[in-house]
Structure formats: C-alpha cells, structure tokens
Design a protein around this motif. Structure first.
Motif, PDB file in Angstrom:
ATOM      1  N   UNK A  93      -2.777  -3.871  -2.309  1.00 52.94           N
ATOM      2  CA  UNK A  93      -3.008  -3.071  -1.108  1.00 52.94           C
ATOM      3  C   UNK A  93      -3.786  -1.792  -1.402  1.00 52.94           C
ATOM      4  N   UNK A  94      -3.569  -1.218  -2.600  1.00 48.23           N
ATOM      5  CA  UNK A  94      -4.209   0.047  -2.939  1.00 48.23           C
ATOM      6  C   UNK A  94      -5.576  -0.125  -3.609  1.00 48.23           C
ATOM      7  N   UNK A  95      -6.002  -1.375  -3.800  1.00 48.31           N
ATOM      8  CA  UNK A  95      -7.366  -1.674  -4.257  1.00 48.31           C
ATOM      9  C   UNK A  95      -7.717  -1.061  -5.605  1.00 48.31           C
ATOM     10  N   UNK A  96      -6.748  -1.042  -6.533  1.00 46.36           N
ATOM     11  CA  UNK A  96      -6.992  -0.486  -7.868  1.00 46.36           C
ATOM     12  C   UNK A  96      -6.735  -1.530  -8.953  1.00 46.36           C
ATOM     13  N   UNK A  97      -7.191  -2.748  -8.736  1.00 41.91           N
ATOM     14  CA  UNK A  97      -6.918  -3.822  -9.686  1.00 41.91           C
ATOM     15  C   UNK A  97      -7.434  -3.490 -11.087  1.00 41.91           C
ATOM     16  N   UNK A  98      -8.607  -2.870 -11.179  1.00 47.07           N
ATOM     17  CA  UNK A  98      -9.191  -2.576 -12.492  1.00 47.07           C
ATOM     18  C   UNK A  98      -8.490  -1.421 -13.200  1.00 47.07           C
ATOM     19  N   UNK A  99      -7.762  -0.591 -12.470  1.00 42.92           N
ATOM     20  CA  UNK A  99      -7.070   0.543 -13.092  1.00 42.92           C
ATOM     21  C   UNK A  99      -5.812   0.108 -13.833  1.00 42.92           C
ATOM     22  N   UNK A 100      -5.263  -1.059 -13.490  1.00 38.76           N
ATOM     23  CA  UNK A 100      -4.082  -1.627 -14.159  1.00 38.76           C
ATOM     24  C   UNK A 100      -2.892  -0.674 -14.111  1.00 38.76           C
ATOM     25  N   UNK A 101      -2.454  -0.365 -12.912  1.00 38.07           N
ATOM     26  CA  UNK A 101      -1.284   0.487 -12.721  1.00 38.07           C
ATOM     27  C   UNK A 101      -0.202  -0.324 -12.017  1.00 38.07           C
ATOM     28  N   UNK A 102       0.893  -0.557 -12.707  1.00 39.48           N
ATOM     29  CA  UNK A 102       2.032  -1.243 -12.122  1.00 39.48           C
ATOM     30  C   UNK A 102       3.305  -0.548 -12.551  1.00 39.48           C
ATOM     31  N   UNK A 148      -4.926   7.165 -14.642  1.00 37.27           N
ATOM     32  CA  UNK A 148      -3.871   7.968 -14.021  1.00 37.27           C
ATOM     33  C   UNK A 148      -4.458   8.932 -12.998  1.00 37.27           C
ATOM     34  N   UNK A 149      -5.577   9.553 -13.338  1.00 28.59           N
ATOM     35  CA  UNK A 149      -6.221  10.485 -12.409  1.00 28.59           C
ATOM     36  C   UNK A 149      -6.687   9.757 -11.147  1.00 28.59           C
ATOM     37  N   UNK A 150      -7.289   8.585 -11.334  1.00 24.66           N
ATOM     38  CA  UNK A 150      -7.739   7.802 -10.182  1.00 24.66           C
ATOM     39  C   UNK A 150      -6.568   7.392  -9.305  1.00 24.66           C
ATOM     40  N   UNK A 151      -5.480   6.969  -9.936  1.00 25.55           N
ATOM     41  CA  UNK A 151      -4.299   6.557  -9.172  1.00 25.55           C
ATOM     42  C   UNK A 151      -3.734   7.711  -8.360  1.00 25.55           C
ATOM     43  N   UNK A 152      -3.694   8.905  -8.947  1.00 27.56           N
ATOM     44  CA  UNK A 152      -3.203  10.068  -8.203  1.00 27.56           C
ATOM     45  C   UNK A 152      -4.074  10.356  -6.986  1.00 27.56           C
ATOM     46  N   UNK A 153      -5.389  10.253  -7.147  1.00 27.56           N
ATOM     47  CA  UNK A 153      -6.287  10.448  -6.012  1.00 27.56           C
ATOM     48  C   UNK A 153      -6.043   9.372  -4.949  1.00 27.56           C
TER      49      UNK A 153
END
Length: 360
Positions: A217-226, A252-257
C-alpha cells in the motif's frame, strides 16, 4: 519464564547476539570505533552512507509503532517481511524437530525459510467453498497440536486467494495453541482489507505475532521495510538474532518521509482507489467469456480461473500486460493472479481478454 519465551529455541533464550559499534550508547564527535571511512564516497553527495546505520532507527521505529498502534518495544524493523519470517523460523524452530504450518496455495517464503532451517512443513490446504478459498482453522489447530508445530503462518488477506480470516477465529486458534505454538498473521495486504488488524489481539494473546510491510500500500517495495509486531520479549529475542544494520539509512529516511501525515493521506486515497478498481475489475472479469471464476479479494489483486489459462496469459502478454501465472500452485492449475493497477492499466487487462475471446 514467560509462555512466549518458552517457545524460543532453548539455546537462543539467553543468546546475546552480535554487538555492533552502533549498538553501544556512546557520545562523541569523532567516531573512530567502526572502521568507517573518514570521507564520504564521491557519489554520495549528502554523505548519508558513510556511517553504519542505527540497528533500529529510533524515529522510524517510533513512527511505525504509531502507525500500527503498538509500543516501539513490540516492533522490530527489518528487510521486508521476508526477514521477519526467516527470523521467526530460525529463532523458534529446532532443526529437524519443530515444524511450521502453512496453508497452500499461499506465499512461498514460509516454506522456503523452513526448508533452509530444516523445519518440517505441515500443509493444511485452503478449502474451496462458495465464499472462496478459505483457511480451515479447525484442521490447522489439529495439525499444529498433533504434529508438533512451533509456528502457524496465517496469511490474511491470503496471497493469492484474497480471503481474510476473522479475528475471532485467530484468537480462538491462539488460545488453543497457547504455550505450544506462535500464531503469525501475515498482513502484507492489510491496508486493503475490510476488518481491523490482528494487532488488536496482542494484549490478550502473547502467542500472536503480526507481519506488516511498506512494500504494498505504501509503494516502497524497493526500500525493503517490513516489521514483525508481537510480545516485547519475543521481539527482543528476534533482534538479537538479526544480522547487524538491517535498515540502510537512505531507506529509513525515505520510509519516514513516506509516513508523514501528507504522504499517508495520499496513500489512503490510493488504497480507496484500489478497492474501487478491485470491484470494477472483478465485475468486468465475471462478464468475460472464458473466465470460470473470480474470487472475492481483500488484497490488491484478484485470483481468477480460466477455461484456457494459457491463452489468457499469452493474450495479456501480447498486450504488454504481465500477470502472475499461478498454474504451478496447488489447486490452481487454471488460475492467474492479477494485481489491481491504475484505471487505465485495468482497462488494458479487460480489453486484452475481450479481444482474445472475440478472436477465438
């Protein structure tokens, strides 16, 4: 010893893990304790990647905990849900002894991680019914109790079936397996579902853990945050088993944004669009000749059976549309899984299948 800690492998209950340079609570302005370069890489204009990251970035962990309605100590951030699955299997299952339960057709990483750990795999297939492909909770309970399972993986919404498990059934299973097994509810597609999260069960059931991800849903597949969410004692054990520095600083920075109030508002709008398009595409597929069945879905995808799945797959490819071929999965020899795209992308799916039928 708490009931949940008793589920951990005996040799890992007191395991200290690796103490990295960033795990030490030290203060200073000249950092010479991790053998890092004194200069940033020429390609790293902001110099964000020179230093090793915090093993659990505090701001990100706190924001994720707020998002999921739990305490930070109940949540471990890692490399997508895949790492969480692997950590759970390695931390709880004694090789060759402790089994896991899975519900095929389902996400394949549960079985992959078990295989790598030498953990026996108990399969309790989804049941075909008028309502769809659903988990058989009674059979899961009996299999887990009778065959020495330490972990039960429930994918809800299920990938690829799309079905969700009512929370009262999850709670009943956890009660039946208390002190015997951990019930893991994989909610990778939870944002697209109708009901509340299994995190609402954690206060009453220490033997439940929940998996969430920013990939869908958050469209961050390449960031690999689970994340894995559960009892704080269990989370502490998993962190000690985790490899150092699991979350790169740029990720981490991208996920926070991506978890800012403005970004979350837009994400909610897109989730609503996916849910609307899911209904529209399901109705269109059900009207398409050659489509045998379209399963109701709580995820951002639809599972459909075809009279000629190969022909449908090829017609979609010819139109430039790539879908997931499910024909090798148990019970799905005539099925394709179609992710819900934008309205224009979904129109291309419908057009490609209509053209195929007209040509036939």
């Amino acid at each position: 010893m708490s009931a949940v800690l008793s589920l951990v492998r005996p040799d890992l209950r007191g395991f200290a893990g690796y103490k990295s340079a960033r795990s030490e609570a030290l203060q200073g302005d000249v950092w010479l304790n991790a053998n890092e370069s004194a200069w940033p890489n020429p390609a790293d204009g902001q110099g964000r990647s020179r230093r090793y990251p915090d093993p659990q970035p505090p701001a990100l962990r706190a924001r994720l905990a707020q998002l999921y309605g739990v305490g930070p100590e109940q949540l471990l951030v890692g490399r997508g849900s895949d790492e969480a699955i692997d950590l759970l299997v390695r931390a709880l299952c004694v090789p060759g002894q402790d089994a896991i339960v899975v519900t095929p057709p389902v996400f394949g990483m549960y079985a992959v991680c078990a295989r790598l750990q030498g953990a026996p795999i108990i399969e309790v297939p989804l049941r075909e019914s008028d309502a769809g492909l659903a988990a058989d909770l009674d059979a899961i309970r009996e299999a887990a109790l009778g065959q020495g399972a330490k972990l039960v993986f429930l994918c809800s919404p299920s990938n690829p079936a799309g079905s969700a498990i009512p929370l009262d059934e999850v709670a009943a299973l956890a009660r039946a397996l208390e002190g015997r097994a951990l019930v893991v509810v994989d909610e990778a597609y939870g944002e697209f579902a109708d009901g509340p999260s299994a995190t609402t069960l954690l206060d009453d059931h220490a033997n439940i853990a929940v998996l969430r991800t920013l990939s869908k849903a958050h469209a961050l597949a390449a960031a690999r945050i689970g994340v894995v969410i559960g009892d704080a004692e269990l989370v502490a054990v998993l962190q000690r088993c985790q490899a150092p520095y699991p979350v790169p600083t740029p990720c981490a920075d991208l996920a926070l944004e991506a978890l800012s109030d403005a970004a979350l508002a837009q994400t909610r709008e897109r989730v609503a669009s996916v849910r609307s398009e899911r209904s529209r595409l399901q109705a269109a597929l059900e009207r398409t000749p050659g489509v045998r069945r379209v399963y109701p879905s709580q995820g951002n995808y639809l599972l459909a059976r075809f009279d000629d799945a190969e022909g449908a797959f090829r017609a979609l490819l010819a139109a430039g549309v790539v879908v997931r071929d499910q024909r090798a999965a148990p019970q799905l020899g005539d099925a394709l899984r179609i992710t819900i795209g934008s309205p224009a992308q979904n129109d291309r799916v419908i057009a490609a299948l209509d053209v195929r039928e007209q040509a036939a």
